[in-house]
Design a protein around this motif. Structure first.
Motif, PDB file in Angstrom:
ATOM      1  N   HIS A 196      72.396 128.570  61.389  1.00 19.52           N
ATOM      2  CA  HIS A 196      72.456 129.953  60.920  1.00 19.52           C
ATOM      3  C   HIS A 196      73.628 130.636  61.627  1.00 19.52           C
ATOM      4  O   HIS A 196      73.676 130.673  62.860  1.00 19.52           O
ATOM      5  N   ALA A 197      74.546 131.150  60.838  1.00 19.84           N
ATOM      6  CA  ALA A 197      75.708 131.822  61.406  1.00 19.84           C
ATOM      7  C   ALA A 197      75.874 133.194  60.745  1.00 19.84           C
ATOM      8  O   ALA A 197      75.684 133.338  59.528  1.00 19.84           O
ATOM      9  N   PHE A 198      76.214 134.165  61.568  1.00 20.91           N
ATOM     10  CA  PHE A 198      76.403 135.526  61.076  1.00 20.91           C
ATOM     11  C   PHE A 198      77.580 136.142  61.819  1.00 20.91           C
ATOM     12  O   PHE A 198      77.695 136.007  63.038  1.00 20.91           O
TER      13      PHE A 198
ATOM     14  N   ARG B 129      82.511 140.457  56.661  1.00 22.05           N
ATOM     15  CA  ARG B 129      81.124 140.093  56.930  1.00 22.05           C
ATOM     16  C   ARG B 129      80.852 138.744  56.273  1.00 22.05           C
ATOM     17  O   ARG B 129      81.176 138.545  55.099  1.00 22.05           O
ATOM     18  N   THR B 130      80.276 137.826  57.011  1.00 21.99           N
ATOM     19  CA  THR B 130      79.921 136.531  56.440  1.00 21.99           C
ATOM     20  C   THR B 130      78.604 136.054  57.050  1.00 21.99           C
ATOM     21  O   THR B 130      78.326 136.288  58.221  1.00 21.99           O
TER      22      THR B 130
ATOM     23  N   GLU C 211      79.139 142.076  65.559  1.00 20.66           N
ATOM     24  CA  GLU C 211      78.098 141.119  65.953  1.00 20.66           C
ATOM     25  C   GLU C 211      78.467 139.714  65.510  1.00 20.66           C
ATOM     26  O   GLU C 211      78.963 139.504  64.396  1.00 20.66           O
ATOM     27  N   LYS C 212      78.215 138.757  66.402  1.00 18.83           N
ATOM     28  CA  LYS C 212      78.475 137.349  66.108  1.00 18.83           C
ATOM     29  C   LYS C 212      77.276 136.533  66.572  1.00 18.83           C
ATOM     30  O   LYS C 212      76.847 136.647  67.721  1.00 18.83           O
TER      31      LYS C 212
ATOM     32  N   VAL D   7      74.242 128.805  70.179  1.00 16.25           N
ATOM     33  CA  VAL D   7      75.514 128.108  70.406  1.00 16.25           C
ATOM     34  C   VAL D   7      76.489 128.949  71.214  1.00 16.25           C
ATOM     35  O   VAL D   7      77.100 128.481  72.171  1.00 16.25           O
ATOM     36  N   LEU D   8      76.650 130.210  70.855  1.00 12.33           N
ATOM     37  CA  LEU D   8      77.604 131.070  71.551  1.00 12.33           C
ATOM     38  C   LEU D   8      77.198 131.273  73.003  1.00 12.33           C
ATOM     39  O   LEU D   8      78.046 131.282  73.905  1.00 12.33           O
ATOM     40  N   ASP D   9      75.895 131.407  73.248  1.00  9.72           N
ATOM     41  CA  ASP D   9      75.411 131.574  74.621  1.00  9.72           C
ATOM     42  C   ASP D   9      75.651 130.298  75.435  1.00  9.72           C
ATOM     43  O   ASP D   9      76.057 130.366  76.597  1.00  9.72           O
TER      44      ASP D   9
END
Length: 216
Positions: free
Chosen positions: A31-33, A170-171, A38-39, A58-60
């Protein structure tokens, strides 16, 4: 004889359990936003019909690894350096082998769902339309690449919405794929064989470097 039957029964149960584990399905969801504010990127792994669930931010994780890398850097010892040109040559030769292993593994992965919705606006109608077209082209190229490497089902839902009266990007994406445990095991064994071969080549480069150092 009863002990023999009991032993055979236990062995049979173990074999059945191992077989079930090998053919067990692993489901992976990504899930990616993304917006300018916000990312988020999350990976969820499901096993045993959802009884086992692993969640990864993943980012964390990347942020924590970068912090650990910055605080744990050590100076390299010059005596441990080897012929970098020879290492680079060996790496280039091994790229083809790595690609073959990865491609065989990915062909055993089935993409069951891909939902990817995006919107883009620059504040100018002409440039917004042009960028939206570029985004469509990029998504089409990525889908074609995925089709050539994965087994892709028909549940694909992608769009790019141009926002002519606004400004921003936005994606949102949801990717669901599945694979069997045995395919992971085969890939791991292939990489293990490759790693052992690389270790032999690495030791040969070290010995060559030591010999050249002794001659000089």
């Amino acid at each position: 004889m009863s002990r023999v039957y009991i032993a055979l029964w236990i062995v049979g149960v173990i074999l059945v359990v191992l077989l079930l584990l090998l053919i067990m399905k692993i489901t992976i969801e990504v899930h990616a936003f993304y917006t300018e504010e916000e990312k988020q990127v999350y990976v969820y792994v499901y096993m045993l019909f959802g009884l086992i669930r692993i969640s990864i931010d993943v980012l964390d994780e990347l942020t924590n690894k970068n912090k650990a890398k910055n605080t744990g850097e050590e100076e390299k010892d010059d005596t441990e350096e080897i012929d970098k040109k020879a290492m680079l040559h060996s790496l280039i030769k091994s790229i083809g082998e790595i690609h073959t292993i990865v491609k065989k593994f990915l062909k055993r992965v089935t993409i069951r769902e891909l939902t990817w919705h995006s919107s883009v606006g620059t504040g100018d109608a002409a440039s917004t339309g042009m960028i939206a077209g570029i985004c469509w082209t990029g998504k089409g190229w990525i889908l074609g690449l995925m089709t050539s490497y994965f087994r892709v089902k028909d549940r694909i839902d992608m769009n790019v919405m141009p926002v002519f009266q606004g400004k921003g990007v936005r994606t949102e994406m949801k990717l669901r794929m599945s694979l069997r445990v045995w395919s992971v095991l085969i890939c791991a064994l292939s990489f293990l064989r490759y790693w052992r071969k690389q270790q032999v080549q690495y030791r040969a480069l070290q010995e060559k470097h030591v010999e050249q150092g002794g001659i000089s």
